[in-house]
Design an enzyme around this catalytic site. Sequence first.
Site, PDB file in Angstrom:
ATOM      1  N   HIS A  99      77.259  24.665 -20.374  1.00 35.61           N
ATOM      2  CA  HIS A  99      78.282  23.614 -20.330  1.00 35.61           C
ATOM      3  C   HIS A  99      77.689  22.394 -21.040  1.00 35.61           C
ATOM      4  O   HIS A  99      76.489  22.142 -20.924  1.00 35.61           O
ATOM      5  CB  HIS A  99      78.567  23.131 -18.908  1.00 35.61           C
ATOM      6  N   ASP A 102      75.384  20.286 -18.947  1.00 37.45           N
ATOM      7  CA  ASP A 102      74.061  20.837 -18.585  1.00 37.45           C
ATOM      8  C   ASP A 102      73.010  20.469 -19.614  1.00 37.45           C
ATOM      9  O   ASP A 102      71.815  20.528 -19.328  1.00 37.45           O
ATOM     10  CB  ASP A 102      74.064  22.374 -18.562  1.00 37.45           C
TER      11      ASP A 102
END
Length: 433
Positions: A99, A102
Amino acid sequence: MTGYFQDIAPVTYQGEAGDGDLAFRHYDPDEIVLGKRMEDQLRFAVAYWHSFAWPGGDPFGGQTFDRPWFGDDMAHARMKADAAFELFRILGQPFFCFHDADVRPEGRNFAENLRGLEEITEYFAGKMEVTGTRLLWGTANLFSHRRYMAGAATNPDPEVFAFAAATVKSCMDATHRLGGQNYVLWGGREGYETLLNTDLGAELDHMARFLSMVVDYKHKIGFKGTILVEPKPQEPTKHQYDFDVATCYGFLRRYGLEGEVKLNIEQGHAFLAGHSFEHEIALAAALGVFGSIDMNRNDLQSGWDTDQFPNNPGEVALAYYHILKAGGFDTGGTNFDARLRRQSLEPADLVAAHVGAMDVCARGLKAAAAMIEDGGLDAALAERYAGWRDPRAQAMLGSDLDSIARRVLEEDINPAPRSGRQERLENYVNRFV
Ligand code: XUL
Ligand code: CO
């Protein structure tokens, strides 16, 4: 290099007799399973999300993990990437997933988020070229930041829709730049808590427009990967619009997107929806929307999304059985969207979790392939449905209630129930796992 995993050597296949703590006993990437290398059948991916970004919290306590890369700036983001690619080298799995949230620091506005994402994308590109690790999918986190508390595409505030759309565009660009094989959308907060403040019909229309724009943008930039939606029935919102495979398919059909979007099916989400994982896979395959899997299960007693690494070969064998029957993965793969237990503090715990999970999946895949080669389940199905091979049964499907009723009277059709033989089939499956 961060040196985080210190002297942990690349994990090798040692066979069932191997006595190493960190060794593959079943995952031999080069072993041929149903005509393909095992690595190409399973297509493992490590997820950045839980393996590197999750701090180890639960509802009663915060961070337990003390990773040197926890820190919200680009230097820490690069250190995290170094550690991630070090783990990929140790495991030797072909893919990873991430993501945006992240991999980059949280900026003060969209421009800062974009800059961080673009910078780390180039850093990844360099590492991917050297190591050969590929991107299974990229995705946007449209659920953690407080701006998304009432949804992203389904937010009552159009400015949140706009921020989310810009964010997804940037993540699709990053995924395209890195040669991603898929782009995933999990609508973490696309749902609602109470109808008292929710215009359900408008939210569904907005979500569909958002997804249509994603599809249009894919074609505009020439992204060849698959757009995947990930069903989940609840958590974080009480009612999520992407409840399960059947619900997602109905949504895609309603908005004419069923030819463009496939599904990323997660084992734990299937449990939450009251389904088995193999039900969700088989249904998606039957509807022509099977794409990829997140292979992380829930704890059967706790009833919430614990995201555990898989540890039950029997369960995964049936999942792979249906994946293989559907022709195996195309652009999809087996992603571990899974987290450690919060007491598992040592670097070796993170390696061991993936090694065990890869081995459980390899064992399941081999069992599934053996069942297919043996043909026992196919034979049982053929026998159970044999009546439908009779031309009169086929003709009935093209007739009408009047004529069927007449035939039942004329021929005195009076069917005798037959055993479903479930226990015998369960025993059969257990011979292979
Ligand atoms: C959350 C979940 C996500 C998706 C991607 O339950 O599974 O991590 O896989 O956003
Ligand atoms: Co997932």
